[in-house]
Write an enzyme that holds these catalytic residues in place. Structure first.
Site, PDB file in Angstrom:
ATOM      1  N   HIS A 115       0.809  -1.924  -0.377  1.00 25.76           N
ATOM      2  CA  HIS A 115       0.125  -0.005  -0.569  1.00 25.76           C
ATOM      3  C   HIS A 115       0.851   1.106  -0.146  1.00 25.76           C
ATOM      4  CE1 HIS A 115      -3.114  -2.656   2.451  1.00 25.76           C
ATOM      5  NE2 HIS A 115      -3.625  -2.249   0.819  1.00 25.76           N
ATOM      6  N   LYS A 142     -17.489  -6.214   8.443  1.00 20.62           N
ATOM      7  CA  LYS A 142     -16.570  -6.506   8.226  1.00 20.62           C
ATOM      8  C   LYS A 142     -15.452  -6.457   9.746  1.00 20.62           C
ATOM      9  CE  LYS A 142     -12.529  -6.406   5.375  1.00 20.62           C
ATOM     10  NZ  LYS A 142     -12.184  -6.055   4.000  1.00 20.62           N
ATOM     11  N   ARG A 189      -2.398  -6.266  -7.483  1.00 21.32           N
ATOM     12  CA  ARG A 189      -0.571  -7.148  -8.466  1.00 21.32           C
ATOM     13  C   ARG A 189      -1.534  -8.016  -8.986  1.00 21.32           C
ATOM     14  NH1 ARG A 189      -1.888 -10.277  -3.249  1.00 21.32           N
ATOM     15  NH2 ARG A 189      -4.090  -9.242  -3.127  1.00 21.32           N
ATOM     16  N   SER A 237      -2.738  -7.729   3.047  1.00 22.65           N
ATOM     17  CA  SER A 237      -2.944  -7.172   3.938  1.00 22.65           C
ATOM     18  C   SER A 237      -3.999  -9.145   5.101  1.00 22.65           C
ATOM     19  CB  SER A 237      -4.319  -6.237   4.014  1.00 22.65           C
ATOM     20  OG  SER A 237      -4.567  -5.426   3.519  1.00 22.65           O
TER      21      SER A 237
END
Length: 139
Positions: free
Chosen positions: A17, A41, A90, A128
């Site tokens: 990031h 979440k 990515r 992450s």
């Protein structure tokens, strides 16, 4: 003033990031990093902790502002005056997902562009999810 928004959950904010953010800084007068808050979440870190970690990582960059938000990303763009949404990718799967989100955002406001930034080769395997696993298992 050219303002961009870099939204994400950033749970946690990774070197990947940070690399994307540092690469786009020269393109804008200000980049607002927006930590998304979603009550459905489960995150490892609170929104306040995520904001503070990003501020610490980017303390040498005066053109970076960090905030948290809930709701629609496009609405936050309007409130901060952003004309561009930054998204790091990515993989091909990331691209496909981000292409769909960019299309939805464009329908909501065709004046706001999405800039997809390819991850550097050294950061392609950073996520992450993997970083949370490392933290959970102290590796």
């Amino acid at each position: 003033m050219a303002i961009a928004l870099f939204p994400g959950s950033f749970d946690p904010f990774t070197k990947g990031h940070e690399a994307v953010l540092r690469r786009v800084l020269p393109l804008f007068d200000k980049v607002v990093v927006a930590v998304g808050v979603n009550s459905e979440k489960h995150c490892m870190f609170s929104p306040e902790e995520r904001v503070e970690r990003i501020r610490e990582a980017m303390k040498d960059c005066p053109t970076v502002e960090v905030t948290s938000y809930s709701g629609m990303t496009i609405d936050l763009c309007h409130s901060v005056g952003a004309r561009c949404i930054i998204r790091g990718i990515r993989t091909a799967a990331d691209f496909k997902y981000e292409q769909l989100i960019a299309s939805v955002n464009r329908k909501q406001d065709p004046t706001i562009e999405t800039l997809l930034v390819m991850a550097d080769a050294e950061h392609i395997n950073i996520s992450s999810t993997l970083e949370r696993e490392k933290l959970t298992h102290n590796t």
